[in-house]
Design a protein around this motif. Structure first.
Motif, PDB file in Angstrom:
ATOM      1  N   PHE A 243       0.755  -1.124  -0.053  1.00  0.00           N
ATOM      2  CA  PHE A 243      -0.209   0.013   0.203  1.00  0.00           C
ATOM      3  C   PHE A 243       0.964   1.193  -0.018  1.00  0.00           C
ATOM      4  CE2 PHE A 243      -3.110   2.988   2.371  1.00  0.00           C
ATOM      5  CZ  PHE A 243      -3.749   3.205   1.359  1.00  0.00           C
ATOM      6  N   LYS A 244       0.596   2.051  -1.066  1.00  0.00           N
ATOM      7  CA  LYS A 244       1.223   3.388  -1.039  1.00  0.00           C
ATOM      8  C   LYS A 244       0.216   4.509  -0.918  1.00  0.00           C
ATOM      9  CE  LYS A 244       4.444   5.935  -4.344  1.00  0.00           C
ATOM     10  NZ  LYS A 244       5.395   6.464  -3.313  1.00  0.00           N
ATOM     11  N   TYR A 245       0.495   5.376   0.156  1.00  0.00           N
ATOM     12  CA  TYR A 245      -0.291   6.694   0.426  1.00  0.00           C
ATOM     13  C   TYR A 245       0.620   7.620   0.907  1.00  0.00           C
ATOM     14  CZ  TYR A 245      -4.467   9.528   1.826  1.00  0.00           C
ATOM     15  OH  TYR A 245      -5.170  10.435   1.936  1.00  0.00           O
ATOM     16  N   ASP A 246       1.071   8.227  -0.189  1.00  0.00           N
ATOM     17  CA  ASP A 246       2.068   9.305   0.240  1.00  0.00           C
ATOM     18  C   ASP A 246       1.550  10.713   0.480  1.00  0.00           C
ATOM     19  OD1 ASP A 246       1.452  10.335  -2.309  1.00  0.00           O
ATOM     20  OD2 ASP A 246       2.963   9.883  -3.306  1.00  0.00           O
ATOM     21  N   LEU A 247       2.665  11.514   0.922  1.00  0.00           N
ATOM     22  CA  LEU A 247       2.083  13.032   1.421  1.00  0.00           C
ATOM     23  C   LEU A 247       1.350  13.805   0.292  1.00  0.00           C
ATOM     24  CD1 LEU A 247       5.274  14.353   3.649  1.00  0.00           C
ATOM     25  CD2 LEU A 247       2.860  14.450   4.056  1.00  0.00           C
ATOM     26  N   ALA A 248       1.717  13.350  -0.962  1.00  0.00           N
ATOM     27  CA  ALA A 248       0.947  14.041  -2.021  1.00  0.00           C
ATOM     28  C   ALA A 248      -0.624  13.790  -1.970  1.00  0.00           C
ATOM     29  CB  ALA A 248       1.590  13.874  -3.276  1.00  0.00           C
ATOM     30  N   GLU A 249      -0.698  12.550  -1.726  1.00  0.00           N
ATOM     31  CA  GLU A 249      -2.226  12.104  -1.823  1.00  0.00           C
ATOM     32  C   GLU A 249      -2.720  12.753  -0.413  1.00  0.00           C
ATOM     33  OE1 GLU A 249      -3.344   8.275  -3.427  1.00  0.00           O
ATOM     34  OE2 GLU A 249      -1.363   7.767  -3.071  1.00  0.00           O
ATOM     35  N   PHE A 250      -2.259  12.384   0.810  1.00  0.00           N
ATOM     36  CA  PHE A 250      -2.526  12.904   2.098  1.00  0.00           C
ATOM     37  C   PHE A 250      -3.105  14.444   1.780  1.00  0.00           C
ATOM     38  CE2 PHE A 250      -1.555  13.783   6.538  1.00  0.00           C
ATOM     39  CZ  PHE A 250      -2.440  13.102   7.308  1.00  0.00           C
ATOM     40  N   ARG A 251      -2.117  15.315   1.477  1.00  0.00           N
ATOM     41  CA  ARG A 251      -2.439  16.511   0.992  1.00  0.00           C
ATOM     42  C   ARG A 251      -3.747  16.938   0.195  1.00  0.00           C
ATOM     43  NH1 ARG A 251      -1.145  20.022  -2.717  1.00  0.00           N
ATOM     44  NH2 ARG A 251      -1.647  22.412  -2.445  1.00  0.00           N
ATOM     45  N   LYS A 252      -3.637  16.073  -1.037  1.00  0.00           N
ATOM     46  CA  LYS A 252      -4.792  16.265  -2.056  1.00  0.00           C
ATOM     47  C   LYS A 252      -5.980  15.827  -1.242  1.00  0.00           C
ATOM     48  CE  LYS A 252      -5.573  13.183  -4.894  1.00  0.00           C
ATOM     49  NZ  LYS A 252      -5.511  12.165  -5.897  1.00  0.00           N
ATOM     50  N   ASP A 253      -6.134  14.903  -0.400  1.00  0.00           N
ATOM     51  CA  ASP A 253      -7.410  14.366   0.330  1.00  0.00           C
ATOM     52  C   ASP A 253      -7.868  15.259   1.414  1.00  0.00           C
ATOM     53  OD1 ASP A 253      -7.577  12.334  -1.435  1.00  0.00           O
ATOM     54  OD2 ASP A 253      -6.801  10.919  -0.324  1.00  0.00           O
ATOM     55  N   LYS A 254      -6.796  16.460   1.741  1.00  0.00           N
ATOM     56  CA  LYS A 254      -7.096  17.489   2.596  1.00  0.00           C
ATOM     57  C   LYS A 254      -7.044  17.283   4.113  1.00  0.00           C
ATOM     58  CE  LYS A 254     -10.370  19.962  -0.572  1.00  0.00           C
ATOM     59  NZ  LYS A 254     -11.597  20.487  -0.994  1.00  0.00           N
ATOM     60  N   TYR A 255      -6.216  16.131   4.143  1.00  0.00           N
ATOM     61  CA  TYR A 255      -5.828  15.726   5.811  1.00  0.00           C
ATOM     62  C   TYR A 255      -4.797  16.638   6.248  1.00  0.00           C
ATOM     63  CZ  TYR A 255      -9.205  11.768   4.954  1.00  0.00           C
ATOM     64  OH  TYR A 255     -10.380  10.909   4.537  1.00  0.00           O
ATOM     65  N   SER A 256      -4.196  17.369   5.505  1.00  0.00           N
ATOM     66  CA  SER A 256      -2.811  18.077   6.118  1.00  0.00           C
ATOM     67  C   SER A 256      -3.290  19.507   6.000  1.00  0.00           C
ATOM     68  CB  SER A 256      -2.007  17.808   5.314  1.00  0.00           C
ATOM     69  OG  SER A 256      -2.032  18.726   3.941  1.00  0.00           O
ATOM     70  N   LYS A 257      -2.400  20.251   6.673  1.00  0.00           N
ATOM     71  CA  LYS A 257      -2.512  21.639   6.789  1.00  0.00           C
ATOM     72  C   LYS A 257      -1.882  21.999   5.363  1.00  0.00           C
ATOM     73  CE  LYS A 257      -1.574  22.691  11.921  1.00  0.00           C
ATOM     74  NZ  LYS A 257      -0.628  21.741  12.244  1.00  0.00           N
ATOM     75  N   GLU A 258      -1.999  23.396   4.938  1.00  0.00           N
ATOM     76  CA  GLU A 258      -1.130  23.855   3.858  1.00  0.00           C
ATOM     77  C   GLU A 258       0.051  24.406   4.328  1.00  0.00           C
ATOM     78  OE1 GLU A 258      -1.809  22.692   1.031  1.00  0.00           O
ATOM     79  OE2 GLU A 258      -3.318  23.575   0.078  1.00  0.00           O
ATOM     80  N   ILE A 259       0.952  24.458   3.645  1.00  0.00           N
ATOM     81  CA  ILE A 259       2.289  25.183   3.923  1.00  0.00           C
ATOM     82  C   ILE A 259       2.361  26.418   3.463  1.00  0.00           C
ATOM     83  CG2 ILE A 259       4.479  24.739   4.280  1.00  0.00           C
ATOM     84  CD1 ILE A 259       3.085  22.542   5.238  1.00  0.00           C
ATOM     85  N   ASN A 260       2.731  27.408   4.239  1.00  0.00           N
ATOM     86  CA  ASN A 260       3.091  28.473   3.684  1.00  0.00           C
ATOM     87  C   ASN A 260       4.586  29.245   4.104  1.00  0.00           C
ATOM     88  OD1 ASN A 260       0.854  29.703   1.979  1.00  0.00           O
ATOM     89  ND2 ASN A 260      -0.171  29.902   4.085  1.00  0.00           N
ATOM     90  N   LEU A 261       5.188  29.871   3.218  1.00  0.00           N
ATOM     91  CA  LEU A 261       6.618  30.370   3.541  1.00  0.00           C
ATOM     92  C   LEU A 261       6.496  31.740   4.098  1.00  0.00           C
ATOM     93  CD1 LEU A 261       8.729  28.430   0.988  1.00  0.00           C
ATOM     94  CD2 LEU A 261       7.899  27.479   3.422  1.00  0.00           C
TER      95      LEU A 261
END
Length: 858
Positions: A243-261
């Motif tokens: 099973f592969k569920y990487d950070l890109a999918e995690f972010r796309k599925d809206k389970y992460s914060k968005e990052i701002n610099l």
């Protein structure tokens, strides 16, 4: 050769994987508050399918499988669920190992401590009707056959114990003749031997020896990081990554914060002050919206603990000397939009510069700041302080945890679970990248940012998903700040470019240069209509499932067919393999029906007491009117209306004993439990509620990818059409095709209707089906009959591309249910008819056109 996760799709297809049932012994025993997410369910489904089915490319035994899952996606929950499943399959011994003591302690809390906020199991674990305990053991000689026996160790300690035997340590002898499940966290540390080609004597070699010691052993590895650049490791991983569920999918599925610099030319102290102001802004913003939030800041040193301790010392002096002048300087000089937004918020709430100073000084008192750096000290006091520091770090979200600032170097880059980290301040300015390629320090910074990107859960109303981002399509909403992590650094274009590359490569970041902000505004002509001012839109909400009308087993679909139980018997014979065998009268199997009213009540009560599902508090959840356990036993609406069919020889049927009844009752109760659970849901959609159109549909800002199909405004078609209420359509190509169709059909509608308005639903409303699943239809069509009853139609419309037709079939079924129901609602003198049409797809455009016309003619 493909990876195992791809082979499963090739062999079975996504739909077959999605149809695999995750058994109750997993779902019922994991803490309900964790509510398994779709990708977590898939993680279980893949293991069950891989274990139970034969297929080309199936891994050889002993199984060695790896879950490549993003930081924060719930790897430990998958470990817990697989432990439960493998216990049910006959495994009793589990060995958990990782490279860090801090992760060991955190995982012990997850698995063993019911008082811990992140404990993963329900109060009682029940598998096949029996209570199961999770026991921590030191070695496998202590193991028993009734429970889950779990040994925790670091990989370093395991390697030492096995290769330098001493009293009470784990030895290779422990693993002989025992089938074992090995669970490796942060498993990318285990492949140094494969990477270097020097397996012998390595950690990896130690694990391999244990794994290979029994054909039935299973090694389950978990990591967010796998090396797909090194050929030896790619080959090593191919038949293992299930099973592969990487950070890109995690972010796309809206389970992460968005990052701002947030980069500026401020010096170190001013960067800290800017972060403190944003920290207070988040806290006050959350409080004003009834969200309980204690935002934390991390101050990052580059290399040494001494640097980190000096940073902490300087910070305490800054807090002691904090002043109105410092705050006002940031107010006057910062050009960062979110900082100015914060000051506008403070002004609107009457929070003066003097009050800002007081609140920040109170929040960041000395005792509210923590140094999180590894110490190798043998001093007992320092070890105790380190353990307390680890406890505070792993419970930052808890209300009684006072910590607001954390000072660290490298310790938190792995194994740190934190939800309420919102700012990371980089307290150094150099870089180690070369030729535009991120250096080791920058890569570790990106890794740390990934840990801080875990979403802080909150909901603004009952039924709203608290674990996913809510404002991606409403970027001007103030609360979007609660869905963002800010990384504060000195302005340095080369460093920023390298950091962005590292973050983009990790999948957690989307460079703003790839996005464009669009203004979506309602046309002035529409805002001046009576419909906009006085009209209503109808939708529903997600509510906890009500069982108030459930009065019997039948109301929840419990199967009333007799439960069949075969009585054990010693009757048998030996015959020749080639001879016929006549069955004698004494050997013939017969059947006997027994009503539950014929079984002694104390036997039934004992059977009920063995299964927590049938405890009274559980029963009264599903059957609020049941009244008492006695009524549950004696009422024909429940147990008294059921029978058991016993099968056995004539002699056995005459001698059914207490134990026979108990076994049969246990089986019957498990069957009833399965029926109730399969026919029950946690949530359901409410009745329709109304909201004024002008409160729901407003002007807003959205972000779209440059040069994507969404970036096309479709303004040549919609800009001057009175029936399209927004100034542009930033939808998909399928949505734009639908709008083109509608424009061609408008004249026909105009003959029968007035006040015709097509509104693209930019995530303003959701509707929920009877299972509580959320659906956001892309369009709402409103139109009012010119004659007859002059009803206003509200029609839900969903264009859908070919690739999603099967996946989203439940949504189309829901639309058909709405159309069948055709709910009418009267408000004063106005009557609304709520209806829907099946999916629009360009390939079925003519069929859709007829369905829409028929719907509006009904």
């Amino acid at each position: 050769m493909a990876f195992l996760y791809d082979i499963l799709v090739q062999e079975f297809g996504k739909r077959a994987i999605a149809q695999v049932t995750v058994p109750n012994h997993i779902t019922d025993n994991l803490k309900s508050g964790f509510g398994q997410r779709p990708y977590q369910i898939e993680a279980f489904q893949r293991f069950i399918l891989c274990d139970s089915e034969d297929f080309g490319g199936k891994p050889k035994r002993p199984f060695h499988l790896l879950y490549n899952m993003a930081t924060g996606s719930g790897k430990t929950l998958i470990m817990a669920g697989l432990m439960l499943h493998l216990y049910q399959k006959g495994y009793r011994n589990f060995l958990f190992f990782v490279n860090s003591n801090n992760i060991i302690q955190k995982t012990k809390d997850n698995f063993l401590n019911p008082q811990a906020s992140k404990y993963l199991f329900n109060d009682k674990i029940v598998i096949d009707g029996k209570e199961v305990l999770i026991k921590e053991i030191e070695n496998f000689e202590e193991a028993d056959i009734q429970n889950i026996n779990l040994k925790f160790t670091t990989i370093q300690q395991l390697h030492i114990d096995l290769n330098n035997t001493k009293e009470n340590s784990v030895t290779y002898e422990d693993f002989k003749d025992k089938k074992l499940v090995l669970i490796a966290d942060e498993a990318h540390h285990l492949v140094a031997g494969t990477r270097s080609g020097k397996l012998f004597g390595s950690w990896e070699d130690t694990v391999k020896k244990i794994h290979d010691s029994n054909f039935e052993n299973i090694l389950l590895e978990f990591t967010a990081t796998i090396d797909t650049e090194t050929a030896e490791l790619v080959k090593h991983y191919q038949d293992k990554v299930i099973f592969k569920y990487d950070l890109a999918e995690f972010r796309k599925d809206k389970y992460s914060k968005e990052i701002n610099l947030i980069r500026s030319l401020y010096d170190e102290q001013e960067r800290i002050i800017q972060a403190l102001i944003l920290n207070l802004y988040r806290q006050e913003l959350a409080t004003s919206n009834n969200i309980n939030l204690k935002p934390v800041i991390l101050f990052k040193a580059k290399k040494t603990i001494a640097e980190s301790e000096k940073n902490k010392e300087n910070f305490h002096k800054l807090i002691d000397d904090f002043s109105v002048a410092m705050v006002e300087k940031i107010h006057k000089t910062s050009t960062v939009p979110i900082v100015q937004k914060a000051f506008r918020f403070f002004e609107a709430k009457g929070i003066s510069a003097n009050e800002i100073v007081k609140r920040i000084q109170a929040n960041f008192r000395f005792e509210n700041c923590l140094s999180a750096n590894e110490s190798d000290s043998k001093d007992k006091k320092k070890q105790q302080e380190g353990a307390e520091s680890d406890r505070l770090l792993n419970t930052l979200e808890e209300p009684n945890n006072p910590i607001r600032a954390v000072f660290a170097v490298q310790k938190l880059n792995e194994g740190w679970d934190v939800l309420n980290l919102f700012d990371i301040v980089r307290l150094y300015e150099d870089r180690d990248g070369k030729n535009g390629k991120p250096g080791k320090t920058t890569l570790s910074e990106a890794q740390l940012i990934g840990r801080g990107a875990r979403y802080y859960p909150f909901a603004l109303e009952e039924g709203q998903d608290k674990f996913t981002r809510k404002f991606d399509d409403d970027i001007s909403n103030d609360l979007k700040t609660l869905e963002e992590l800010y990384y504060h650094t000195k302005e340095d274009s080369r460093y920023i470019s390298e950091l962005k590359k590292a973050l983009v490569d990790s999948g957690i970041y989307e460079d703003d240069e790839n996005l464009v902000t669009k203004q979506l505004t309602l046309k002035m002509d529409f805002k001046e209509t009576d419909f906009y001012r006085d009209g209503h839109v109808f939708y529903n909400k997600k509510l906890p499932k009500s069982f108030d009308n459930i009065k019997s087993f039948a109301d929840l679909g419990v199967n009333r067919t007799n439960y069949r139980h075969t009585l054990s018997s010693g009757v048998g014979r030996m015959t020749s393999a080639f001879a016929g065998a006549d069955i004698t009268e004494s050997e013939a199997i017969k059947a006997k029906d027994t009503k539950l009213t014929e079984i002694r009540k104390n036997t039934i009560r004992f059977a009920l007491s063995q299964n927590p599902f049938f405890y009274f508090d559980s029963l009264s959840h599903y059957f609020p009117s049941v009244g008492s356990l006695s009524n549950f036993i004696e009422s024909t609406a429940f147990l008294a209306g059921l029978e058991i069919t016993f099968s056995g020889t004539a002699d056995r049927l005459k001698e059914i004993n207490h134990f026979d009844y108990l076994q049969a009752l246990n089986g019957l109760l498990q069957s009833i439990e399965a029926d109730i659970k399969s026919n029950s849901t946690e949530y359901e959609g409410s009745d329709y509620i109304k909201e004024p159109i002008h409160k729901v549909f407003k002007d807003k800002e959205i972000k779209v990818y440059k040069d994507s199909e969404r970036a096309d405004r479709q303004e040549t078609l919609v800009a001057n059409e009175p029936w399209y209420v927004y100034n542009a359509n930033y939808g998909t190509s399928e949505e734009k095709k639908f709008v083109e169709l509608f424009s061609r059909r408008f004249e026909g509608l105009n003959q029968k209707f007035e006040n015709i308005y097509l509104i693209r639903n930019e995530r303003e409303i959701k509707i929920f089906d009877k299972l509580g699943r959320a659906f956001e239809p892309d369009f709402l069509l409103f139109c009012k009959q010119l004659g007859g009853e002059q009803m206003t139609f509200q029609v839900f419309i969903e264009p859908k591309g070919n690739h999603l037709l099967g996946h989203d079939k439940w949504k189309e079924d829901f639309l058909k249910e709405i159309r069948t129901e055709q709910k009418t609602i009267k408000i004063h003198t106005d009557t609304y008819l709520i209806t829907a049409v099946p999916f629009y797809n360009y390939n079925n455009e003519n069929e859709f056109k007829k369905t829409l016309e028929n719907t509006l003619n009904e």
